[in-house]
Design an enzyme around this catalytic site. Sequence first.
Site, PDB file in Angstrom:
ATOM      1  N   ILE A   1     -11.845  28.966  80.877  1.00 53.19           N
ATOM      2  CA  ILE A   1     -12.424  28.639  82.178  1.00 53.19           C
ATOM      3  C   ILE A   1     -12.102  29.722  83.197  1.00 53.19           C
ATOM      4  O   ILE A   1     -12.952  30.082  84.027  1.00 53.19           O
ATOM      5  CB  ILE A   1     -11.915  27.264  82.664  1.00 53.19           C
ATOM      6  CG1 ILE A   1     -12.315  26.158  81.671  1.00 53.19           C
ATOM      7  CG2 ILE A   1     -12.471  26.948  84.046  1.00 53.19           C
ATOM      8  CD1 ILE A   1     -13.811  26.047  81.425  1.00 53.19           C
TER       9      ILE A   1
ATOM     10  N   CYS B   1     -14.356  18.155  82.058  1.00 57.58           N
ATOM     11  CA  CYS B   1     -15.765  18.478  81.812  1.00 57.58           C
ATOM     12  C   CYS B   1     -16.548  17.210  81.471  1.00 57.58           C
ATOM     13  O   CYS B   1     -17.690  17.031  81.934  1.00 57.58           O
ATOM     14  CB  CYS B   1     -15.889  19.506  80.696  1.00 57.58           C
ATOM     15  SG  CYS B   1     -15.106  19.038  79.132  1.00 57.58           S
ATOM     16  N   THR B   2     -15.952  16.312  80.696  1.00 55.54           N
ATOM     17  CA  THR B   2     -16.631  15.083  80.303  1.00 55.54           C
ATOM     18  C   THR B   2     -16.840  14.162  81.501  1.00 55.54           C
ATOM     19  O   THR B   2     -17.924  13.583  81.682  1.00 55.54           O
ATOM     20  CB  THR B   2     -15.840  14.346  79.205  1.00 55.54           C
ATOM     21  OG1 THR B   2     -15.700  15.203  78.069  1.00 55.54           O
ATOM     22  CG2 THR B   2     -16.551  13.074  78.791  1.00 55.54           C
TER      23      THR B   2
END
Length: 482
Positions: free
Chosen positions: A140, A292-293
Amino acid sequence: MIHNQTFETEIKSYQHKQSAAVKLIQIVNSLWFGSSIELIFFRKQLFDRPVNTVLHLHQQSHELADPAVSIFETLRVAQAMHHLQLSPSRIDIGTLALEVRNQNIEDDQLLYFIKKELMSAQDHKNFEPRDVVLYGFGRIGRLLARELISKSGAGKQLRLRAIVTRDTVDEKTLYKRATLLRNDSIHGDFKGEVDYDLEHQALIINGTTVKIISTENPEDIDYTEYGIHNALIIDNTGAFRDERELSRHLTANGASQVLLTAPAKGIPNIVYGVNNDMIDLEYTSIFSAASCTTNAISPILEIIDKKFSINQGHIETIHSYTNDQNLVDNMHSKSRRGRAAGLNMVITETGAGSAVAKVLPALAGKLTSNAIRVPVSNGSLAILNLQLNTATSVEEVNTILKESALKGHLIEQIHYSNNDELVSSDIIGTTAAAVVDAPATIVSADGKSINIYVWYDNEYGYTHQVMRLARHIAGVRRYVYY
């Protein structure tokens, strides 16, 4: 003879489109580098895109407009916009061109119409750019570096000033860091210049000097020694996960805010577009961008709950493997994750169900969740199995999600796709947090049990959510038109 004439006509027609795309790209570049005005096309990036990609994006717009918005419609609007004096902005020229079409705006009224639509963008306030430090330089971190540098424009927004690692800053390490930034096996080569400067212990990215700072403890750094002040620290190490540990960043001279790129305890977990309005920027200095989920499923759950009221549900995540797993079978602190990531589907836990409650409190206690890590390097899928209090249909669910992708407060977060050939590799490079797979939507006979399939680029899409949140908490204001 007729066939040859048709062929020549088709060639000339496509050349005409190519010429229009070249002109559009020139305007896109001019506005970006000159005024920090970013033109996008239905949330897709236009800056630094070749002619054929720009034409392909226009062809793809048939998913949102019927017929697809043509390159000539977009160019017409861009040429009119170029006459305006606008403040730093992000403007969806696809949406604007579609509005011009729908209202049947003639040439003599076009400039007036666009000027009226973009009235708020003509408020010429001077915004102080903010210094940014990346604490950590993994998957990231490197994507954030790419985006921060490529989106620096005229230097009026976020400015990447330093990267903090635990490495010894020597020539070998600088070379490896530069190479990892330049080359990426998933997202491709960085379309820019990357070099290193051993004497000044820095990476040189598109001509910008970015200091590499080595430390074991965040509180040991004095950022002002590097000319860095009032910095936003984006911690992408995952090493610090609560308020006490993350507060160590704020003891460093020159640091003023912290954004964690992972879920956290005791601090606001924010999904930009969903609950960023809850942030009290005056009294809060530490924030989490959640996972992210959570960023992928929260926008969809907010829409469905608001319209139909969710009684209960289960989230199953089909997630690409991550660096936390083993490349070959070996010891691991967590169950099953010790098995070879590239060879196995691995059932593992996810906190997505409970994490959603931090973002959408109305869903607290209503969702369970689990995850399966699969042998793909990037691109994930969340299956939302939801029991509703109000009956619906496939058509109604898809229509509501499509409308949310076109207008409203979640259009940056949601991309709607009616492509029945969509697969995980197609998701790579998507800037939206969630991609709704409309052909896969299932609704039970009684209309109260639904399955929605949500794709997401767990690296690139999440990085863009982090960027949106970073701009928000750093106070970097820009006009947005969608």
